[in-house]
Design an enzyme around this catalytic site. Structure first.
Site, short mmCIF file in Angstrom:
data_model
loop_
_atom_site.label_atom_id
_atom_site.label_comp_id
_atom_site.label_asym_id
_atom_site.label_seq_id
_atom_site.Cartn_x
_atom_site.Cartn_y
_atom_site.Cartn_z
N TYR A 49 0.83 -1.21 0.00
CA TYR A 49 0.00 0.00 0.00
C TYR A 49 0.87 1.26 0.00
O TYR A 49 0.54 2.25 0.67
CB TYR A 49 -0.95 -0.02 1.20
CG TYR A 49 -2.11 -1.00 1.05
CD1 TYR A 49 -2.82 -1.11 -0.16
CD2 TYR A 49 -2.51 -1.82 2.11
CE1 TYR A 49 -3.88 -2.00 -0.30
CE2 TYR A 49 -3.58 -2.71 1.97
CZ TYR A 49 -4.26 -2.80 0.76
OH TYR A 49 -5.31 -3.66 0.62
N ASN A 112 -13.24 -4.57 2.85
CA ASN A 112 -13.93 -4.84 1.59
C ASN A 112 -13.52 -6.18 0.95
O ASN A 112 -13.52 -6.33 -0.26
CB ASN A 112 -13.76 -3.66 0.63
CG ASN A 112 -12.30 -3.31 0.40
OD1 ASN A 112 -11.43 -4.06 0.81
ND2 ASN A 112 -12.04 -2.20 -0.26
N GLU A 126 3.17 -7.34 -7.77
CA GLU A 126 2.50 -7.86 -6.57
C GLU A 126 2.63 -9.38 -6.46
O GLU A 126 2.79 -9.92 -5.36
CB GLU A 126 1.03 -7.43 -6.59
CG GLU A 126 0.88 -5.92 -6.42
CD GLU A 126 -0.56 -5.43 -6.43
OE1 GLU A 126 -1.49 -6.23 -6.69
OE2 GLU A 126 -0.76 -4.23 -6.18
P1 IDP Z 1 -8.64 -0.92 -4.23
O1 IDP Z 1 -8.47 -1.96 -3.14
O2 IDP Z 1 -10.05 -0.88 -4.76
O3 IDP Z 1 -7.60 -1.02 -5.33
P2 IDP Z 1 -7.12 1.38 -3.17
O4 IDP Z 1 -7.46 2.82 -3.39
O5 IDP Z 1 -5.90 0.84 -3.84
O6 IDP Z 1 -8.44 0.54 -3.55
O7 IDP Z 1 -7.01 1.19 -1.61
C1 IDP Z 1 -6.49 0.00 -1.07
C2 IDP Z 1 -7.31 -0.39 0.14
O8 IDP Z 1 -7.17 0.62 1.15
C3 IDP Z 1 -8.81 -0.50 -0.09
O9 IDP Z 1 -9.20 -1.74 -0.65
C4 IDP Z 1 -9.36 -0.30 1.31
O10 IDP Z 1 -9.27 -1.48 2.07
C5 IDP Z 1 -8.38 0.74 1.87
N1 IDP Z 1 -8.91 2.11 1.70
C6 IDP Z 1 -8.91 2.85 0.56
N2 IDP Z 1 -9.45 4.06 0.77
C7 IDP Z 1 -9.80 4.08 2.08
C8 IDP Z 1 -10.42 5.08 2.92
O11 IDP Z 1 -10.74 6.20 2.49
N3 IDP Z 1 -10.61 4.74 4.22
C9 IDP Z 1 -10.26 3.53 4.73
N4 IDP Z 1 -9.67 2.56 3.99
C10 IDP Z 1 -9.44 2.84 2.68
#
Ligand code: IDP
Ligand code: MG
Length: 154
Positions: A49, A112, A126
């Site tokens: 991340y 999620n 990855e």
């Molecule tokens: P993705 O998993 O759909 O690719 P990314 O923006 O790469 O989304 O973010 C990685 C992970 O970080 C997300 O799946 C989620 O678990 C967490 N995340 C992203 N944005 C937020 C936020 O605004 N609040 C809390 N957790 C977040």
């Protein structure tokens, strides 16, 4: 053929949805090329991340990803990166379409259920982060001729 990385997050493992989510990928026709349970640590999460380490929610995100083991999967198929990403759905599960994994199993922007690589380049990076080369198996799928039409596999 492409291979992409999926992580079944602690939100999936703890809710006992591993089998259900693996089943969705298998039913779609994706071949499981690698699969293992792992306990993540801060070090690998700061790499995985890297685009989020400076965000205020990163400590909570890292904690949630270390809350239990995860399951890492390598999934193979024609255009697998985009297919799996589409199956995953929008990051905020409350906004994810019904029929996607997040839209069917989750209610959270953070908890999620799954991670899926977002590009061919990132999939390669990855996969190398989570698997040793010998943990990814390039075996023949016996049903391939019925999964794809002539010429579709390139
Ligand atoms: P993705 O998993 O759909 O690719 P990314 O923006 O790469 O989304 O973010 C990685 C992970 O970080 C997300 O799946 C989620 O678990 C967490 N995340 C992203 N944005 C937020 C936020 O605004 N609040 C809390 N957790 C977040
Ligand atoms: Mg992402």
């Amino acid at each position: 053929m492409e291979t992409t990385l999926v992580l079944l997050k602690p939100s999936c493992v703890q809710r006992q949805l591993i089998g259900e989510i693996v089943n969705r990928f298998e039913r779609r026709g994706l071949r499981i090329s690698g699969m293992k349970m792992m306990q993540l640590n801060e070090d690998i999460l700061r790499q995985h991340y890297a685009h989020l380490v400076d965000r205020p929610f990163f400590p909570g995100l890292a904690k949630s990803m270390m809350a239990s083991p995860i399951v890492a999967m390598a999934l193979t198929g024609v255009e697998a990166v985009q297919v799996v990403r589409d199956m995953t759905g929008f990051t905020n599960a409350r906004k994810a379409d019904a029929g996607t994994i997040r839209g069917d199993y989750a209610m959270s922007n953070q908890q999620n259920i799954v991670h899926a690589s977002d590009s061919i380049e990132n999939a390669a990076i990855e996969l190398a982060r989570f698997f040793r080369p010998e943990e990814i198996f390039d075996y023949h799928s016996a049903v391939e001729a019925f999964l794809y039409g002539a010429g579709e596999m390139g």
